[in-house]
Scaffold this active site. Sequence first.
Site, PDB file in Angstrom:
ATOM      1  N   SER A   1       0.980  -1.090  -0.140  1.00  0.00           N
ATOM      2  CA  SER A   1      -0.498  -0.001   0.179  1.00  0.00           C
ATOM      3  C   SER A   1       1.195   1.250   0.032  1.00  0.00           C
ATOM      4  CB  SER A   1      -1.070   0.302   0.789  1.00  0.00           C
ATOM      5  OG  SER A   1      -1.989   0.774   0.806  1.00  0.00           O
TER       6      SER A   1
ATOM      7  N   HIS B   1      -2.798  -1.006  -4.676  1.00  0.00           N
ATOM      8  CA  HIS B   1      -3.984  -1.109  -4.499  1.00  0.00           C
ATOM      9  C   HIS B   1      -5.169  -0.239  -4.439  1.00  0.00           C
ATOM     10  CE1 HIS B   1      -4.355  -0.613  -0.587  1.00  0.00           C
ATOM     11  NE2 HIS B   1      -3.960  -1.704  -0.483  1.00  0.00           N
TER      12      HIS B   1
END
Length: 253
Positions: free
Chosen positions: A129, A152
Amino acid sequence: MDMLDFIQDMEDKESENTKKEEPLQSSENTASVKEYGQALLNNSKHKIQLITIIGEIEGHEQLPNQRKSTKYEHLLPQLASIEDDTNIEGILILNNTIGGDVSCGLALAEMIASLSKPKVSLVIGDSHSIGVPLAVAADYSFIVPTGTMIIHPVRMNGMVIGAQQTYDYFQLIEERILNFICTHCTAKKERIREMMMNTGMMTKDLGTLLVGQDAVKEGLINEVGGLKQAMEKLSAMIEQTPQKKRKTTKKSL
């Protein structure tokens, strides 16, 4: 007391003071490791500051005590102090984070990228992330063969209002992240976006998982390697800095 005795006495006192200072420095270093995950590495050639980014990036909200975290408010002043310290020649950043506060993580990445001293990052476990910008913020990056990176879309906890303004805000944050990543590595922006929106890899989420060499192939990370390779690369970068070159030239003269 003649002159020789006086000189010997001064040298003995200086030696004693040095011995007294060494345990204090060692104690401070140990405390820094325990409290902040930092250490000053004094090898035979260079003084290197070690920084660890582990667990979850804690930002504007405090995480429970049971969760490992890297505290935003601790790391920012430490980075400023490193930049100001003329004795520190390079920075080694160890990454093993699942992500966390997007705004604060990106701010830390910007801070790391803005440091003038040579810096190398090493992904030793995960860099998921917002950990991706933190890994690519250094001048050169490594990942161990089993290390992973996950790209993501931006997620938010709690209640989210399903309005167009909300989606626009999410998209704005994602653009900030994409722009930072592609500016600090060789991966193309559209390819990063494609990996971010991938639907075929994760059962409960969008995104892409990259392991070791895959992160290098995609252009996010420079090289697969471990601590030895990271230290060697950082030492070579330090030797190439203008200040180091000037010192070497003076010695040769």
